[in-house]
Design an enzyme around this catalytic site. Structure first.
Site, PDB file in Angstrom:
ATOM      1  N   HIS A 207       0.825  -1.115   0.088  1.00 20.03           N
ATOM      2  CA  HIS A 207       0.194   0.150   0.057  1.00 20.03           C
ATOM      3  C   HIS A 207       0.853   1.216   0.014  1.00 20.03           C
ATOM      4  O   HIS A 207       1.523   1.502   1.239  1.00 20.03           O
ATOM      5  CB  HIS A 207      -0.746   0.003   1.292  1.00 20.03           C
ATOM      6  CG  HIS A 207      -1.863  -1.166   1.321  1.00 20.03           C
ATOM      7  ND1 HIS A 207      -2.160  -1.955   2.080  1.00 20.03           N
ATOM      8  CD2 HIS A 207      -2.900  -1.531   0.188  1.00 20.03           C
ATOM      9  CE1 HIS A 207      -3.170  -2.708   1.658  1.00 20.03           C
ATOM     10  NE2 HIS A 207      -3.398  -2.666   0.454  1.00 20.03           N
ATOM     11  N   GLU A 210       1.782   3.279   3.047  1.00 22.10           N
ATOM     12  CA  GLU A 210       1.902   2.784   4.196  1.00 22.10           C
ATOM     13  C   GLU A 210       3.448   2.632   4.199  1.00 22.10           C
ATOM     14  O   GLU A 210       4.066   1.588   3.668  1.00 22.10           O
ATOM     15  CB  GLU A 210       1.160   1.424   4.509  1.00 22.10           C
ATOM     16  CG  GLU A 210      -0.247   1.713   4.609  1.00 22.10           C
ATOM     17  CD  GLU A 210      -1.062   0.362   4.536  1.00 22.10           C
ATOM     18  OE1 GLU A 210      -0.311  -0.798   4.809  1.00 22.10           O
ATOM     19  OE2 GLU A 210      -2.230   0.396   4.510  1.00 22.10           O
ATOM     20  N   HIS A 339       2.956  -3.875   6.416  1.00 21.34           N
ATOM     21  CA  HIS A 339       1.861  -2.710   6.185  1.00 21.34           C
ATOM     22  C   HIS A 339       1.913  -1.752   7.511  1.00 21.34           C
ATOM     23  O   HIS A 339       2.753  -1.826   8.302  1.00 21.34           O
ATOM     24  CB  HIS A 339       0.543  -3.155   6.212  1.00 21.34           C
ATOM     25  CG  HIS A 339       0.191  -4.121   5.073  1.00 21.34           C
ATOM     26  ND1 HIS A 339      -0.661  -3.838   4.177  1.00 21.34           N
ATOM     27  CD2 HIS A 339       0.862  -5.125   4.513  1.00 21.34           C
ATOM     28  CE1 HIS A 339      -0.882  -4.810   3.300  1.00 21.34           C
ATOM     29  NE2 HIS A 339      -0.027  -5.665   3.517  1.00 21.34           N
ATOM     30  N   GLU A 431       1.594  -5.458  10.585  1.00 19.43           N
ATOM     31  CA  GLU A 431       1.365  -3.977  10.738  1.00 19.43           C
ATOM     32  C   GLU A 431       2.214  -3.116  11.777  1.00 19.43           C
ATOM     33  O   GLU A 431       2.085  -3.666  12.872  1.00 19.43           O
ATOM     34  CB  GLU A 431      -0.422  -3.871  11.203  1.00 19.43           C
ATOM     35  CG  GLU A 431      -1.362  -4.390  10.295  1.00 19.43           C
ATOM     36  CD  GLU A 431      -1.740  -3.492   9.299  1.00 19.43           C
ATOM     37  OE1 GLU A 431      -1.444  -2.298   9.218  1.00 19.43           O
ATOM     38  OE2 GLU A 431      -2.321  -3.963   8.076  1.00 19.43           O
TER      39      GLU A 431
END
Ligand code: ZN
Length: 609
Positions: A207, A210, A339, A431
Site C-alpha cells: 500500500h 504505508e 503494512h 502492521e
C-alpha cells in the site's frame, strides 16, 4: 536544422532537439501529431497495461522525433530495439496486436559502429547514478529518513556494491508508471539458488501510503551489509545459510502520491492504490474460496491450487503480476508483507470460511506453525508486547498482538492467502504501527523496535525439516510431494529435489511421494528448542508395472496446468487473448475502434491477420 522537441508524449526523452523530416518522412510536428504512429505511442502504456513502458514509448520517440545534434540526425541503437522486442513481444501478443512496423529494428535503427545512441540511457542513468556519502561519515552510516524512489534505488545499489560478495540487486518487473520494482538479495552466493538453502522474501509498501515497511527494509539492507562486513557472527551465519530477498517498495507509484502530501499530512487512503487505482492486496487470485470448496471434498488436494482462467479476464496490475512471476523464480519458504495503520501481526487465512462472516476465525491447516511465525515477530517487539490499553493497537494486546487475518476482518484477493495456497511459501502480514506515514523523527525509533523482530522472523525459515528427495540413482526428484500426517497441506520439492517443511516442535509422520515411485514414510521428532531445520532425505523406489494404476492416480492429483504464468520461467504471461476475450471469427480486436475513431488513416499494420 535542429529544432526544439515539442511533442508532449516525448517530453521525457534524453535529448531536447529534433529535426524534420523524421525517420518516417513525416515533415512537420503537426503531421507527426496526427499520425496513427504517434497516437499509438501516446496510448501504448494503457494498451499494454504498463508492461514495457516507458521504454517502448521512448524507443518510438527516437524514430518519430529523432535526436538532432549539430544539425545532424542521430539514429537509435539496434541492440536496444532488439532487446525490447524480445522482452515485449508477448505483451503485444496478449492483446492481439502486431509489432509496430516503425519499431522494426533492422530498418530504423543503427549499429554501434555507425555511431548510434541509446534512447533509454536516461532511464538507466536514473537508476545508476551514484550518490556520494556526505564526507566524514563512515560507510556503516544509515540515514534514518524517508527515501524517494531515486534515493531508495541509490541506497540499495550502493549497498549491493559495498557488499558485492553477498549482495545483489535485481528488478522483478515494473510498476504501472514504469518504475523498477527493485529487490536487494543477500546470500553466500547472490544470484543463485543453492541446494537446501531456504529463501525468504520481505515486501514493503504494497500500500503506497504505508511507508514504514519500505524504510525498515532499506535500513535492514544496510544493516545486514555493514554487520556482515564487521564480522557479526549472527548476521554472517544468517546470510551464509539463507537467501534473503528484500523488496522495499511493491507500490512505488502509490508512494509518490502519498509522499507528495508529505509525512504527517497524508490522508488515510491517498496513495494506497497503484497508478491504476487497484488495491494490490486485493488484486491476487482468490484461491481461498476454491480452497474451502476443495476442503469439503474428502481426499482432494487443497494446496498448489492453480490460478483460475477467469482471473486473467479482470484487471491484473503489473505489480501483482511481477510478484507472481517472482514466486516462480525461486522456491520461497517464508515471507512477510509489511503494512501500517495498526500494530499487530496477522496470518492466513485472510478470507473468512463463511463468506458472510466478516470477523471469523479461519485457520489454515498450518495454524500452529503460522502462530509461531507471528509470535517470532511480535514477542520481541517492545511495542507489541506493551500491555497498556491506550497504546497503538491496544485492542490486540490480549492476544499478544497476533491475530488470524479473517478473525480481524475478512477480505479476498490478498497476497498472503495466495502465497499459501498457490506455492510452498508461508506469508504473514505485519502492521508496523498506527501512523501510516510518520514524521522523519519517528523512523529511528521504529527501526529500533522492529530490527530484532525482522531478524528473528527471517531466522524462522530454519525451523522444521528440510532435505532432498532422490531416486535410487541419486537423481533429484522435482515436484515430489512432502506430506505431513494431520496437516492437509503438502509442500513440493524444487528443481534440485530439495524441500523445506516449516513445522512446529513435536513428533510428525512425514511422507514423500511422486508419480511412478512408491511412497516413503518417516517419523521425525523436532525438539522444542531446535533452531536449525532437521535434515530428512528420502530415496524413492520406482513402482513395479503392477502399480501402473496407482501411478496414474497420483498423476491425476497433480494440478492440471493451464496457467498463464507459464512454466518453465517464461518471461511474459497470458496466453493469446486470455485477458480480453479473443476476437472471434475474424472480427477486429477490441482496441481497433479506438484508432479508427481518431484518425482517417487506419493503422492496418497493427492487425496481425
Ligand atoms: Zn496495508
Amino acid at each position: 536544422t535542429c529544432m526544439d522537441l515539442q511533442l508532449s508524449s516525448c517530453a521525457d526523452a534524453a535529448y531536447t532537439q529534433t529535426a524534420f523530416p523524421n525517420l518516417l518522412e513525416q515533415r512537420s510536428r503537426e503531421a507527426v501529431e496526427s499520425s496513427p504512429e504517434y497516437i499509438l505511442l501516446s496510448v501504448l502504456h494503457h494498451l499494454l497495461e504498463g508492461q514495457c513502458n516507458p521504454d517502448l514509448r521512448l524507443l518510438g520517440c527516437a524514430v518519430l522525433a529523432p535526436r538532432c545534434e549539430g544539425s545532424r540526425v542521430r539514429r537509435p541503437c539496434r541492440h536496444v530495439c532488439e532487446g525490447l522486442r524480445e522482452a515485449c513481444q508477448p505483451a503485444f501478443d496478449a492483446i492481439d496486436m502486431a509489432w509496430p512496423y516503425f519499431l522494426d529494428c533492422a530498418h530504423y535503427f543503427a549499429r554501434e559502429e555507425e555511431g548510434c545512441y541509446d534512447p533509454l540511457e536516461k532511464l538507466r542513468g536514473d537508476l545508476e547514478a551514484e550518490e556520494a556519502l556526505p564526507s566524514g561519515l563512515p560507510p556503516t552510516f544509515i540515514r534514518f529518513a524517508h527515501h524517494s524512489y531515486a534515493q531508495m534505488v541509490r541506497v540499495l545499489k550502493r549497498t549491493a556494491t559495498r557488499c558485492a560478495q553477498v549482495a545483489k540487486t535485481y528488478s522483478i518487473g515494473r510498476s504501472f508508471d514504469g518504475k523498477d520494482l527493485l529487490v536487494i538479495e543477500f546470500s553466500g552466493r547472490p544470484g543463485q539458488h543453492e541446494l537446501m538453502e531456504p529463501e525468504v522474501k520481505l515486501i514493503g509498501n504494497i500500500h503506497g501510503n504505508e511507508v514504514v515497511g519500505r524504510e525498515m527494509l532499506i535500513y535492514l539492507a544496510q544493516y545486514l551489509c555493514s554487520e556482515y562486513l564487521l564480522g557479526n557472527p549472527r548476521i554472517q551465519r544468517l546470510i551464509n545459510t539463507t537467501r534473503i530477498h528484500l523488496l522495499p517498495s511493491m507500490n512505488p507509484d502509490g508512494y509518490e502520491v502519498a509522499a507528495a502530501e508529505g509525512a504527517g499530512y497524508n490522508g488515510w487512503t491517498s496513495g494506497r492504490q497503484n497508478a491504476q487505482n487497484l488495491d494490490l492486496n486485493r488484486n491476487f487470485p482468490d484461491l481461498t474460496s476454491e480452497y474451502y470448496r476443495l476442503a469439503s471434498v474428502r481426499g482432494t488436494r487443497t494446496d498448489h491450487i492453480p490460478i483460475p482462467e477467469h482471473y486473467w479476464w479482470g484487471k491484473v496490475a503489473p505489480e501483482t503480476k511481477a510478484i507472481m512471476k517472482w514466486m516462480r523464480t525461486a522456491p520461497f519458504v517464508l515471507s512477510a508483507s509489511l503494512h501500517g495503520g495498526d500494530l499487530v501481526v496477522s496470518y492466513p487465512f485472510d478470507f473468512s470460511k463463511h463468506p458472510l462472516e466478516v470477523k471469523m476465525f479461519s485457520p489454515t491447516p498450518d495454524e500452529k506453525m503460522f502462530k509461531l511465525l507471528a509470535r517470532a515477530y511480535a514477542d520481541v517487539h517492545p511495542m507489541m508486547m506493551d500491555r497498556s490499553e491506550g497504546r497503538c493497537g491496544g485492542n490486540f494486546r490480549k492476544q499478544g498482538s497476533v491475530i488470524n487475518g479473517a478473525d480481524w476482518y475478512s477480505f479476498t484477493g490478498g497476497m498472503s492467502d495466495f502465497n499459501y495456497l498457490h506455492s510452498n511459501c508461508f506469508e504473514i502480514t505485519v502492521e508496523l504501527g498506527c501512523v501510516k506515514f510518520p514524521p522523519e523523527e519517528a523512523l529511528y525509533g521504529l527501526w529500533l523496535n522492529n530490527k530484532e523482530s525482522l531478524l528473528s522472523f527471517v531466522e524462522m525459515v530454519h525451523r522444521g525439516i528440510k532435505g532432498v528427495v532422490m531416486d535410487r540413482f541419486g537423481q533429484p526428484v522435482k515436484n515430489a510431494r512432502i506430506l505431513v500426517k494431520g496437516i492437509r497441506h503438502d509442500v513440493t520439492t524444487a528443481s534440485d529435489g530439495d524441500y523445506w517443511r516449516l513445522l512446529p516442535p513435536g513428533s510428525h509422520i512425514v511422507i514423500a511421494q511422486a508419480p511412478g515411485y512408491s511412497k516413503v514414510m518417516k517419523r521425525v521428532t523436532i525438539p522444542l528448542r531446535m533452531r536449525k531445520a532437521g535434515r530428512v532425505d528420502f530415496i524413492l523406489q520406482p513402482l513395479g508395472t503392477g502399480h501402473k494404476k496407482l501411478s496414474r492416480e497420483l498423476q491425476r492429483t497433480v494440478p492440471a496446468s493451464r496457467d498463464p504464468l507459464g512454466e518453465p520461467p517464461q518471461l511474459d504471461l497470458e496466453p493469446l487473448g486470455a485477458r480480453r476475450q479473443p476476437s472471434a471469427g475474424g472480427s477486429k480486436p477490441w482496441w481497433w475502434s479506438y484508432f479508427t475513431s481518431l484518425s482517417p488513416h487506419r493503422p492496418r499494420w497493427l492487425l496481425k491477420y
